[in-house]
Design an enzyme around this catalytic site. Structure first.
Site, PDB file in Angstrom:
ATOM      1  N   GLN A 255      -9.052  19.297   9.586  1.00  0.00           N
ATOM      2  CA  GLN A 255      -7.841  18.525   9.863  1.00  0.00           C
ATOM      3  C   GLN A 255      -8.181  17.061  10.139  1.00  0.00           C
ATOM      4  O   GLN A 255      -9.159  16.762  10.817  1.00  0.00           O
ATOM      5  CB  GLN A 255      -7.101  19.118  11.057  1.00  0.00           C
ATOM      6  CG  GLN A 255      -6.485  20.487  10.798  1.00  0.00           C
ATOM      7  CD  GLN A 255      -5.199  20.420   9.990  1.00  0.00           C
ATOM      8  OE1 GLN A 255      -4.753  19.353   9.575  1.00  0.00           O
ATOM      9  NE2 GLN A 255      -4.594  21.569   9.746  1.00  0.00           N
TER      10      GLN A 255
ATOM     11  N   TYR B 290      -6.714  31.302   4.025  1.00  0.00           N
ATOM     12  CA  TYR B 290      -7.001  29.875   3.828  1.00  0.00           C
ATOM     13  C   TYR B 290      -7.669  29.326   5.094  1.00  0.00           C
ATOM     14  O   TYR B 290      -7.223  28.337   5.684  1.00  0.00           O
ATOM     15  CB  TYR B 290      -5.725  29.078   3.529  1.00  0.00           C
ATOM     16  CG  TYR B 290      -4.821  29.709   2.502  1.00  0.00           C
ATOM     17  CD1 TYR B 290      -5.003  29.475   1.136  1.00  0.00           C
ATOM     18  CD2 TYR B 290      -3.760  30.530   2.890  1.00  0.00           C
ATOM     19  CE1 TYR B 290      -4.154  30.056   0.201  1.00  0.00           C
ATOM     20  CE2 TYR B 290      -2.913  31.106   1.962  1.00  0.00           C
ATOM     21  CZ  TYR B 290      -3.115  30.872   0.620  1.00  0.00           C
ATOM     22  OH  TYR B 290      -2.272  31.446  -0.306  1.00  0.00           O
TER      23      TYR B 290
ATOM     24  N   CYS C  33       1.115   4.264   4.068  1.00  0.00           N
ATOM     25  CA  CYS C  33       2.063   4.436   5.180  1.00  0.00           C
ATOM     26  C   CYS C  33       3.468   4.085   4.701  1.00  0.00           C
ATOM     27  O   CYS C  33       3.688   3.007   4.178  1.00  0.00           O
ATOM     28  CB  CYS C  33       1.688   3.532   6.349  1.00  0.00           C
ATOM     29  SG  CYS C  33       0.116   3.942   7.122  1.00  0.00           S
TER      30      CYS C  33
ATOM     31  N   CYS D 140       0.834  -1.196   0.000  1.00  0.00           N
ATOM     32  CA  CYS D 140       0.000   0.000   0.000  1.00  0.00           C
ATOM     33  C   CYS D 140       0.875   1.254   0.000  1.00  0.00           C
ATOM     34  O   CYS D 140       1.929   1.294   0.638  1.00  0.00           O
ATOM     35  CB  CYS D 140      -0.904  -0.015   1.235  1.00  0.00           C
ATOM     36  SG  CYS D 140      -1.847   1.496   1.491  1.00  0.00           S
TER      37      CYS D 140
ATOM     38  N   CYS E 196      -7.779  -0.296   8.011  1.00  0.00           N
ATOM     39  CA  CYS E 196      -6.539   0.472   7.920  1.00  0.00           C
ATOM     40  C   CYS E 196      -6.112   0.855   9.329  1.00  0.00           C
ATOM     41  O   CYS E 196      -6.943   1.290  10.142  1.00  0.00           O
ATOM     42  CB  CYS E 196      -6.759   1.715   7.061  1.00  0.00           C
ATOM     43  SG  CYS E 196      -5.394   2.894   7.095  1.00  0.00           S
TER      44      CYS E 196
ATOM     45  N   GLU F  59     -11.250  32.412   2.422  1.00  0.00           N
ATOM     46  CA  GLU F  59     -11.255  31.043   1.894  1.00  0.00           C
ATOM     47  C   GLU F  59     -11.946  31.048   0.539  1.00  0.00           C
ATOM     48  O   GLU F  59     -12.970  31.711   0.356  1.00  0.00           O
ATOM     49  CB  GLU F  59     -11.978  30.110   2.866  1.00  0.00           C
ATOM     50  CG  GLU F  59     -12.253  28.710   2.358  1.00  0.00           C
ATOM     51  CD  GLU F  59     -10.983  27.948   2.016  1.00  0.00           C
ATOM     52  OE1 GLU F  59     -10.898  27.434   0.886  1.00  0.00           O
ATOM     53  OE2 GLU F  59     -10.083  27.891   2.870  1.00  0.00           O
TER      54      GLU F  59
ATOM     55  N   CYS G  47       1.720  22.160   5.716  1.00  0.00           N
ATOM     56  CA  CYS G  47       1.768  20.707   5.602  1.00  0.00           C
ATOM     57  C   CYS G  47       2.906  20.259   4.692  1.00  0.00           C
ATOM     58  O   CYS G  47       3.078  19.067   4.454  1.00  0.00           O
ATOM     59  CB  CYS G  47       0.435  20.159   5.084  1.00  0.00           C
ATOM     60  SG  CYS G  47      -0.002  20.742   3.438  1.00  0.00           S
TER      61      CYS G  47
ATOM     62  N   ASP H 262      -2.449  29.247   6.426  1.00  0.00           N
ATOM     63  CA  ASP H 262      -2.434  27.774   6.402  1.00  0.00           C
ATOM     64  C   ASP H 262      -2.676  27.351   4.958  1.00  0.00           C
ATOM     65  O   ASP H 262      -3.747  26.843   4.611  1.00  0.00           O
ATOM     66  CB  ASP H 262      -3.515  27.220   7.334  1.00  0.00           C
ATOM     67  CG  ASP H 262      -3.425  25.705   7.485  1.00  0.00           C
ATOM     68  OD1 ASP H 262      -2.503  25.097   6.905  1.00  0.00           O
ATOM     69  OD2 ASP H 262      -4.286  25.131   8.178  1.00  0.00           O
TER      70      ASP H 262
END
Length: 441
Positions: free
Chosen positions: A273, A302, A80, A77, A157, A323, A398, A371
């Site tokens: 989130q 954002y 991860c 997969c 998962c 936004e 991120c 953000d």
């Protein structure tokens, strides 16, 4: 060195994706599944001019930071990348990943803070988007094999909430029973941890479709915590997951969640989130770094459904949230009203246009919070932020690399980067969130 050569080498570090780096006579090979300081026998799988790739055949000297894989399909997969690492090693890798871009891209002489990690780094995700397929008349659900469109069939998962896994298991059974899986593209499941409510979105190729209402009644009867069943119609031929048209089959068009003492309505398309435990940590740190006394005007670029905005509004004089997604702004306004917060103004606009408008109007906010998406800030937004000359900028990111790029620009405008704080929002994966404090000199 050529393809299929067998070699023995020791891992000296990691790439940003979490691959091990093994140097053979100075030539770097990128190797999946090897840990720093481990020695392994490998086979070369690809050779380029300045680097190559290899595959582990056997570990000769294992690291103490190696652990057993929790998920049976972790190797296949693409979800991860770090399950073979202990959680301590994962946090070490993520700190170094951020430090590397701060040194190399931002060219800042500063030490990154230790990563704020999780007490339990499993079953934390409150949202999943799971592809659906049919293979020899059998329904398959799961994530894609690395670098392919082949679904790795799975019923659970290890980083999705156990409630989401339960919904997935029942939906897979129903799709097989009703025989309509070929209509489905994805299942989108959102789980509100504080209320226990679940939204189930069927992303389909056509509407209506066979046994649609019967299946909705069936899944709600089985799992009463499902408070919303929505059909999203997507006839596109690209990789965009959600279509434009939606129909609510059951319940409301939203579910309700809470962060600290604030409630939020979450719709199918609104950003929220994915790790609610660490969201408390991340937003708490952002609020701390904003250093609000109650007199400040804050711009939140954002802003999504207004989560950070409402955190800030509890300590600021006024917050303006920007936004581009209309549904998110609608949710944000409803969220502010639901929480009796009246010192927020939400604007539906792209960040660049509205930030430029404010800077042209000589707006001078005390604090700007950003953000942005993974691509970071565009030049217009950056220039506008710099022109507005806020006392502080709190940058939530991120993607450490695009953040570092932007910090390198911001530091040249009478600003000082005071702190870079990584937060582990995406345990078991190579992703890492950061919150950074920038102050005007």
């Amino acid at each position: 060195m050529k393809k299929n050569d067998k070699i023995v080498g020791t891992c000296s570090g990691y790439t940003k994706e979490g691959l091990g780096v093994v140097k053979i006579d100075g030539f770097p090979l990128f190797v999946k599944g090897i840990l720093q300081n481990e020695t392994a026998e490998m086979v070369v799988t690809l050779v380029k001019k300045t680097y190559g790739y290899a595959k582990v055949l056997s570990i000769k000297e294992p690291s103490k930071q190696r652990c057993e894989l929790k998920c049976p399909v972790a190797k296949q997969c693409g979800g991860c990348q770090l399950q073979h690492m202990t959680y301590t090693e994962q946090l070490h890798f993520k700190k170094q990943k951020v430090q590397d871009v701060i040194d190399r891209i931002a060219k800042l002489d500063m030490k990154v803070e230790d990563v704020l990690g999780m007490e339990n780094p499993w079953y934390y995700r409150n949202k999943c988007q799971i592809p659906v397929g049919v293979d020899q008349n059998k329904v398959v659900t799961g994530f894609y094999r690395i670098h392919s469109n082949t679904i790795i069939d799975t019923n659970a998962c290890a980083i999705q909430s156990e409630t989401i896994n339960e919904v997935l298991s029942h939906m897979k059974e129903l799709l097989q029973t009703y025989g309509n899986a070929s209509v489905f593209r994805h299942l989108l499941i959102k789980h509100a941890f504080t209320t226990g409510e679940v939204m189930l979105v069927w992303i389909v190729r056509e509407y209506p479709f066979s046994s649609m209402k019967e299946m909705a009644e069936d899944i709600v009867q089985r799992l009463p915590y499902i408070k919303s069943v929505i059909v999203n119609v997507n006839t596109r031929t690209d990789n965009v997951i959600l279509g434009e048209k939606e129909y609510t089959l059951y319940g409301d068009s939203y579910i309700t969640d809470a962060i600290h003492n604030l409630k939020f309505h979450i719709s199918s398309k609104s950003f929220y989130q994915v790790n609610p435990v660490q969201t408390n940590v991340l937003y708490g740190k952002a609020l701390e770094l904003a250093q609000l006394s109650g007199k400040e005007t804050v711009i939140d670029l954002y802003c999504g459904v207004g989560t950070i905005s409402m955190f800030l509004a509890q300590k600021a004089k006024k917050v303006i949230g920007i936004e581009i997604v209309p549904q998110a702004i609608q949710d944000a306004k409803e969220n502010a009203k639901m929480n009796n917060i009246d010192n927020i103004e939400f604007i539906c606009s792209d960040a660049a246009s509205y930030a430029n408008k404010l800077s042209e109007e000589n707006m001078r906010p005390d604090v700007i919070v950003v953000d942005p998406p993974r691509k970071g800030l565009d030049q217009i937004t950056l220039n506008s932020i710099i022109k507005m000359q806020p006392e502080r900028i709190v940058y939530v990111s991120c993607d450490p690399a695009t953040m570092a790029r932007d910090l390198g620009i911001i530091k040249e405008s009478n600003c000082e980067i005071k702190l870079v704080q990584p937060v582990d929002m995406f345990s078991q994966t190579n992703g890492v969130e950061c919150v950074t404090l920038i102050e005007r000199i």
